[in-house]
Enzyme design. Structure first.
Site: not given
Lengths: 405, 405
Positions: B123, B231, B116, B244, B248, B351, B192, B190, B228, B224
């Site tokens: 971002h 992490q 990844d 993570k 996925t 975000e 992606e 996420e 948070r 993904d």
């Protein structure tokens, strides 16, 4: 005691019986078991003995055995131990013994996911002092959980594979100065122990501490080659990547957990006490008294003791799955560099040469900081067997080749 | 133009032809190609047509096709396009069309290594501002190389798989306060794009920028999923791990690179100019005008534009292999979260809710910061086809389940 010559009392005594994959002069791959100075061709022996486990060894990889689970692991090991200790079986089986010196050894199983931890307090402290001087050496969460990351499974290679010096972006001169793509100038080793998962677990479930032996089949030695300058440039904020992904070498003989019974010791006391899912205070101990050795060009550089590792394999497995991540057969969990408190017990050149500032004087008069082209690196290991004897983990070897391209 | 009903001008026009793996009511898995609202059963159609490619589709996975390499990819796509545009073939082939709404879709290939990246400047800047306020938002090496890390290949799952809320250690209250094992309170998505490697490369060699199409077969959408809070607690210094690794999700239809010809655009100008192995100034452009969309419970939250990504897939591949790391068939390279400059173009809730401080007002009146149990997340995407039409990447979907255990 086994009837196999040169086995009794050796590192590959009948109490060890590690599994590997071999071929002879380009023949098809077969599963073998190391005993004494020989390999027992299991693929052939199971046929001769009309074993119920024959099908496990037809494919010439350990994958079917790993997936078969703990009941089969016990039964097959018991059956094989019976053969090798029964003098009456010698006539039929001796012809399936091959000199270990004659065989080519191969990666014994398909690596699913490769995870590398950071479980030695001494190593993490040394690296913290070297990389973040003036700060707390241990990362904030270090005593709360076994810190780890995923490595590249596709570049896990068998002992004996050469290691071309990798290229990568790095600072040329002081950090913050010019950046260039060059061959690494700080190629390092990491002395590690790897735990090989057999039994899978489903996504959404966790594996508790006490279920280690249901899932982990056995142990290999690992050299997690590292390009320290590449790693230093790239690793913020997502961790090591190209500084590690060029090669990770593993030893050819997978020692079953069952052979490590006499190596089990109490792990160190943890302060603060870990959260319940990691708290092994009242659990069966999974510290392991593995005595490792790092040699470069035949010279012993250190003897890292695995017994002092802060986090045990049972804790690594419990942590890896506490978020519901599934296990697959062939997952490889490496301990991270094994370092003890004394400098002669450190498991990387980064530590042994203290970041390159204190070269190691070699017998040939040269000074070693990081690896040079042509350097031959061997990691080996032993552990206590029954009756005060010692058994072997074998060795993982690799030679550094010059950079290409 | 194809004779297949409802295909002409649709997102799954004959110019797209993405590959997937499907089954019908529990039958064996087969390889299919999406066209219009149908799936063409390739496993069956190749038999009917006496195709030289029949053997590629027998196993009910894309693995043999991926490994077959670019000449076969071109030939097979050409043959299939011929069938689907030749009215004379309709009689023989129409019976191998299945309504797409009727099929069960499966993970289309075996994921080898999952990498990844972090290739969106917007971002990375947003995350830097949120996580390291007052510092330079972009990590020091960010403009020198595509920062990336290895993720867990074993938990890459097919669209539609549910995602139980993962548990993990985190700060309860302010950072530095009490640590506990709880279900994540900051479950995120996420948005992606993933690039699927077909042709392997040997260890010790590098793949130059211009060789992208020799190695990469096609494209999928990736979610993904990220915890948070987990992490944030664990990621220093080795990067994201349990935050993570629980899941996925990927979309079921692998769009071949060949279908993206009209989506290719010049990537942004990079300052400073990258080192030669990453410098695409005079190379064929591999920016891709993929228009993505993130929906939660049917409400569009953002439309991230892939065209603005700082690093292209050609650069991701060149960087991944510059240290000599080998590629395997099935390697999955994800771009990292796609975010454009406008808030309506951001690809994560971190975000969109600015770290949880600015809730998004949902049509049902609720406020969304991070994902809630039961939330249904869909990422979809389209790209320009020939003649001004648009083609589809399909979608990747997942529903959040309550934590277990």
């Amino acid at each position: 005691m086994s009837w196999v010559p040169e086995s009794a009392g050796s590192l590959f005594d009948v109490h060890n019986l590690p599994y590997g994959v071999f071929s002879l002069g380009g023949s098809a791959r077969r599963v073998g078991v190391a005993i004494g100075t020989s390999v027992l061709d299991l693929t052939a022996a199971c046929g001769t003995q009309r074993s119920p486990h024959t099908a496990l060894f037809d494919a010439g990889t350990l994958d079917p055995l790993l997936a078969a689970g703990p009941a089969t692991w016990r039964a097959q090991r018991g059956e094989m131990t019976g053969w090798l200790t029964d003098p009456a079986a010698a006539d039929r089986l001796a012809r399936h013994l091959v000199p270990r010196a004659d065989v080519d050894l191969h990666l014994p199983f398909s690596v699913a996911d490769y995870v590398d931890f950071y479980a030695s307090e001494q190593h993490a402290t040394n690296l913290g002092r070297l990389l973040r001087p003036g700060q707390q050496p241990l990362p904030a969460a270090w005593r709360n959980l076994p810190i780890g990351y995923h490595g590249r499974a596709g570049t896990v290679v068998i002992s004996g594979s050469s290691v071309p010096r990798p290229r990568g972006q790095r600072w040329v001169g002081e950090p913050g100065s010019r950046v260039a793509l060059t061959a690494t100038e700080r190629l390092d080793v990491e002395v590690e122990v790897g735990f090989v998962v057999g039994t899978p677990s489903p996504r959404g479930s966790s594996v508790p501490l006490q279920d280690l032996t249901d899932h982990v089949f056995g142990v290999v030695l690992v050299n997690d080659w590292s390009a320290r300058d590449v790693q230093a440039f790239e690793y913020v904020p997502l961790g090591p990547f190209l500084g590690k992904s060029f090669a990770t070498s593993v030893s050819p003989w997978v020692v079953p957990l069952a052979a490590l019974e006499h190596a089990r010791v109490r792990p160190p006391v943890r302060q603060p006490r870990p959260l319940p899912y990691l708290d092994d205070t009242d659990a069966e101990p999974w510290g392991l008294d593995l005595q490792l050795e790092l040699r470069v060009n035949g010279c012993v550089l250190s003897r890292p003791p695995f017994a002092g590792m802060y986090w045990t394999p049972a804790q690594l497995l419990a942590h890896l799955t506490v978020n519901g991540a599934s296990l697959r057969s062939g997952d490889l969990l490496a301990s991270g560099t094994v370092s003890g408190p004394a400098p002669g017990e450190w498991g990387s050149l980064m530590e042994l040469s203290w970041g390159g500032t204190r070269p190691v004087r070699m017998p040939d008069g040269s000074e070693l900081t990081f690896l040079r082209d042509g350097d031959d690196v061997v990691i080996s290991g032993t552990f206590p067997g029954p009756g005060g004897g010692r058994l072997g983990l074998g060795e993982v070897r690799g030679t550094v080749l010059p950079a290409t391209g």
